[in-house]
Design a protein around this motif. Sequence first.
Motif, short mmCIF file in Angstrom:
data_model
loop_
_atom_site.label_atom_id
_atom_site.label_comp_id
_atom_site.label_asym_id
_atom_site.label_seq_id
_atom_site.Cartn_x
_atom_site.Cartn_y
_atom_site.Cartn_z
N TYR A 119 -50.62 12.88 31.43
CA TYR A 119 -51.05 11.79 32.30
C TYR A 119 -52.02 10.86 31.57
O TYR A 119 -51.95 9.63 31.70
N TRP A 120 -52.92 11.45 30.77
CA TRP A 120 -53.94 10.66 30.08
C TRP A 120 -53.49 10.15 28.72
O TRP A 120 -54.19 9.36 28.10
N SER A 121 -52.34 10.61 28.25
CA SER A 121 -51.83 10.13 26.96
C SER A 121 -50.98 8.88 27.17
O SER A 121 -50.77 8.42 28.30
N SER A 122 -50.44 8.35 26.07
CA SER A 122 -49.60 7.16 26.16
C SER A 122 -48.32 7.43 26.94
O SER A 122 -47.67 6.49 27.42
N ALA A 123 -47.96 8.71 27.12
CA ALA A 123 -46.75 9.04 27.89
C ALA A 123 -46.90 8.62 29.35
O ALA A 123 -45.93 8.24 30.01
N ARG A 124 -48.13 8.67 29.88
CA ARG A 124 -48.43 8.31 31.28
C ARG A 124 -47.48 9.01 32.26
O ARG A 124 -47.00 8.41 33.22
N LEU A 125 -47.22 10.28 31.99
CA LEU A 125 -46.34 11.04 32.87
C LEU A 125 -47.09 11.33 34.17
O LEU A 125 -48.16 11.93 34.15
N ASN A 126 -46.53 10.90 35.28
CA ASN A 126 -47.25 10.97 36.56
C ASN A 126 -47.64 12.41 36.91
O ASN A 126 -46.82 13.32 36.79
N HIS A 127 -48.89 12.60 37.30
CA HIS A 127 -49.36 13.91 37.73
C HIS A 127 -49.94 13.83 39.14
O HIS A 127 -49.54 14.56 40.03
N HIS A 128 -50.89 12.95 39.33
CA HIS A 128 -51.50 12.72 40.63
C HIS A 128 -51.88 11.24 40.68
O HIS A 128 -51.73 10.54 39.68
N THR A 129 -52.37 10.78 41.79
CA THR A 129 -52.84 9.40 41.88
C THR A 129 -54.31 9.35 41.47
O THR A 129 -55.16 9.96 42.12
N GLU A 130 -54.56 8.64 40.39
CA GLU A 130 -55.92 8.61 39.85
C GLU A 130 -56.90 8.01 40.86
O GLU A 130 -56.55 7.10 41.64
N MET A 131 -58.14 8.52 40.82
CA MET A 131 -59.19 8.05 41.73
C MET A 131 -59.75 6.73 41.19
O MET A 131 -60.73 6.68 40.46
#
Length: 413
Positions: free
Chosen positions: A260-272
Amino acid sequence: MKQYAELAPSQRTIMTPGPVEVDPRVLRALSYPILGQFDPEFTSYMNDTMEMLRALFQTSNQWAFPIDGTSRSGIEAVLTSLIEPGDKVLIPIYGRFGNLLFEIAERCGAEVTSIEKEWGTVFAPEEVISAIHRVKPVLVLMVHGETSTGRIQPLAEIGKTCRELGILFVVDAVATIGGVPVLTDEWCIDAVIGGTQKCLSVPSGMAPITYNDIAAKKINARKTIERGLRTSLDSNTDELVNRPPVIRSNYFDLSQLQDYWSSARLNHHTEMTSMLYALREGLRLVLDEGLHERFARHRFHESALVAGLEAMGLTLYGDPSCKLPVVTCINIPDGIDGESVRNMLLNSFGIEIASSFGSLKGKIWRIGTMGYSCRQTNILQLLGALEAVLLRHGASIHTGAGLQAALDVYEQK
């Protein structure tokens, strides 16, 4: 239908070991417009936050990002992702939060061994190193700054020993990050957990963490991709033979959060979104002040507070050689109702200080000098109010001496 009044929280002077007062610039950041979590403008803020966290943790680690949740969420994310059922874990305990690490590690399925030190003291590094050689753990967990007792644990020699022996060293720096040095790389710490609501002066709700490639290797060995996100190119790692047990939490799975935090931006949760704004602004302010200057500011105001308390005739709790600079613990004078004093400070002066836990409950007060709360006006107001309240409670103190002693410190600056 019941009508509810408009929200209007009271203005307080918060002098506890957390939460503390929030810098007005951080509060302003919380009011900024919402962006989508994959909007390039927002992901640039995520990248800024990672860069600033590396500077804060004084590390070159690739992975430095916040867990969405309070400080305990950061602890759970790191321990859940690093501890495999049956792993031997050593936890030196010298206060309440060492016991918390024990409980969480045990829930992760670890085989936990603890060594304990009398509250108000810390371990000599050789005591921990001796236990490491005896227990031969996979992982050592320690609290850096124990707010329940106001003590700070030396870590450098312990970290060096762990690195030499190939043992993971994980540190809870929730109370210390942003207020005293946390030298992640120099002290050979493999994973560090911080908090926002203490020395960073950001509202509670995020837990900054960092971990190195050694820790990441163990995390990635347990990696899975969420079922609904898999493509035909992804192998079903859940079915691999002889792989380590899967990380039991989805929300706290660092292997998925990395994506989620890498350049892949693979969805995990909705960021706060709003909390990330706040954290980014809080980190910007810390780095703008300068780490060394910020650490010196915390030491300076601590010295004024301690001078005032001692001149007033109060005594400090714990071994002074390992005092945590951002928390000062005071022995409640004999015959004084500690909770009554705290209530009067809050109700008459709008000042909040803390009591303590467990065996220290009702025996000490704890005063935090953290982040934005750590400033001259707060120190002087607290000393004046505490003197007035103690006199009202019939305590035998040196009237007027506390404020004068603190003013002496400030005038010497």
